[in-house]
Scaffold this active site. Structure first.
Site: not given
Length: 516
Positions: A11, A232, A279, A375
């Site tokens: 969700s 991260h 990153r 990414r």
């Protein structure tokens, strides 16, 4: 046994936006969303930075965004996919705004665009430092207004149902009643997010256990590039394990400096972009500095920044620091890299189709070719929105013929069995998380990976035996899925023979500085 036309597992923004589009297009068809926690609990909710979208054609351009993405992906992006995602971004942003999502604007009434590591221009659309939370709120409001969408929270999908390489639905455990049910569907969409809890130290919520990828793997879907784990660089440092508070990359884009305990701005030594390097480089640089010094963390220095502007732009971060005893006007923020994102996953084409018929996937659980080896910041929500739309457009084609496969479905054995000792599961999970941090972290070594694979296979055999004789639970399946994901990460790390982006592996413990 329940029949539905569209079964969506997860969700976050990927699953919800697809549900909304398909429900509007086919008001007479049933759309069922299965989510293992509350409907609003997902990785989307914790996305602070924003969505990278080209909106200012004077300063920015599609080509610049494409080039930034390709550079960050270190040669492994699919350039056609990158172009598709970047150029479709403005349409998806317009749609979000129409659904009620609100984004920050400047004094001129235009979108206030942020800049993050790896980006050559300001292009990050945001809602303060809670962008994901705002998007989730807006979309859920729309979803709950659709009469043909059923949201089943606290329902855990344990396995996909397949026959003849075709997905027929899923087995679902109601976590409150412990009832196991079969959900048959014409189309099944996996939108289950990431794998962060496998590492313990993560910016992800505890629900991020790789369930969708593990289910797809057991259903023989193609899984690729699991070795590309993004860490991260700046999670708030705490000695304990568990989900970590993220200090958004946008804080460095705002002008914060990274320093060692002694005050040295070390990113100058590693990359010409300094704190705004991508990153992978920042995380690896921090990892080296900590190995050299033996310190537990490095620091983010915001003391030179405009305090009022910081509080306005990053209210959640400012308040978290204050509650933790850090006054950013005079104190440095302790930070350390933490697992943040998975760049690989279930292989899908540009329409979100997996290698299993009638099974689609979207969001972080997928390998689309957009991210390559690493990414680019704030490309994740963009990818989820674009692929959700692509899947919808494919399935909304009136000429599409959906393959129907018949299979006798046996009801699950719900006979009472002995419950699995929860302490056993907790201890094994802690061992698993420690193994992954030590042996498959930011920098990896061949010997460590081989040892980890051997141990993971032993644990998998052990836990599968227990599952055959004990009453299953969501905790059991989460651990099984995490072990499955760990095995995929380690195996594909062993197979990869070159260092790219977020993947760094050596034969023996050593680390070379990067400078560009």
């Amino acid at each position: 046994m329940t029949n539905t036309n569209y079964l969506i597992i997860g969700s976050g923004v990927a699953g919800l936006t697809f549900a909304l589009r398909i429900a509007e297009q086919f008001p007479n068809k049933k759309v069922t969303i299965v989510t293992k926690a509350n409907a609003d609990e997902s990785n989307t909710k914790y996305a602070q930075g924003g969505i990278a979208i080209v909106t200012d054609k004077n300063e920015d351009s599609y080509q610049k965004h494409i080039e930034d993405t390709l550079i960050c992906g270190d040669g492994l992006c699919d350039e056609a996919v990158v172009k598709m995602v970047v150029t479709e971004g403005p349409k998806r942003l317009k749609e979000l705004i129409e659904w009620g999502a609100k984004f920050d604007k400047n004094s001129d009434g235009n979108l206030n665009l942020g800049k993050e590591g790896g980006h050559s221009e300001n292009r990050v659309v945001h809602h303060k430092d809670q962008t994901g939370h705002e998007i989730e709120r807006a979309i859920l409001m729309q979803v709950y207004q659709k009469e043909n969408i059923t949201v089943l929270d606290h329902h855990f999908a344990t396995d996909l149902i397949t026959a003849e390489n075709c997905c027929l639905g899923a087995i679902v455990l109601d976590e409150k009643t412990k009832q196991i049910s079969t959900y048959l569907s014409d189309i099944t969409l996996l939108a289950t997010g990431g794998i962060g809890h496998l590492y313990g130290h993560t910016t992800n919520p505890v629900i991020a256990t790789g369930d969708g990828i593990a289910m797809a793997y057991r259903a023989h879907a193609d899984i690729k590039e699991m070795e590309f784990i993004q860490f991260h660089p700046t999670a708030f440092y705490e000695a304990s394990t568990g989900s970590k508070f993220l200090i958004s990359e946008a804080v460095r884009g705002f002008g914060a400096y990274l320093r060692t305990k002694k005050g040295h701005r070390f990113m100058i030594d590693y990359d010409s972009r300094e704190e705004l390097a991508s990153r992978d480089i920042v995380s690896q640089s921090i990892d080296l500095e900590l190995k050299k010094s033996g310190d537990d963390c490095v620091y983010l220095d915001c003391t030179h920044l405009d305090l009022e502007a910081f509080k306005k732009h990053f209210p959640m971060i400012y308040n978290h620091c204050l509650k933790s005893g850090i006054d950013i006007s005079k104190d440095w923020i302790p930070v350390v890299p933490a697992q943040h994102y998975l760049c690989g996953g279930i292989v899908v084409d540009t329409n979100g189709k997996t290698s299993v018929t009638n099974l689609f996937a979207c969001g972080e659980c997928t390998q689309t070719g957009l991210h390559g080896a690493n990414r680019l910041a704030s490309n994740s929500l963009l990818e989820a929105l674009v692929y959700s739309s692509r899947i919808y457009e494919y399935l909304a084609n009136p000429n599409l013929k959906i393959k129907i496969v018949k299979k006798e479905i046996l009801e699950s054995d719900t006979a009472k069995k002995t419950e699995i000792d929860s302490n056993y599961l907790d201890v094994l999970k802690a061992k698993l998380q420690h193994l992954m941090r030590q042996n498959a972290g930011i920098v990896r070594y061949d010997t460590d990976l081989l040892n980890a694979k051997e141990q993971l296979l032993k644990w998998k055999e052990e836990i599968e035996k227990i599952g055959n004789t004990h009453q299953i639970s969501s905790s059991y399946y989460e651990l099984l899925n995490m072990i499955t994901i760990g095995t995929l990460i380690v195996s594909q790390s062993i197979e990869r023979q070159e260092n790219r982006g977020g993947f760094v592996k050596f034969k023996a413990p050593s680390f070379a500085k990067k400078k560009s």
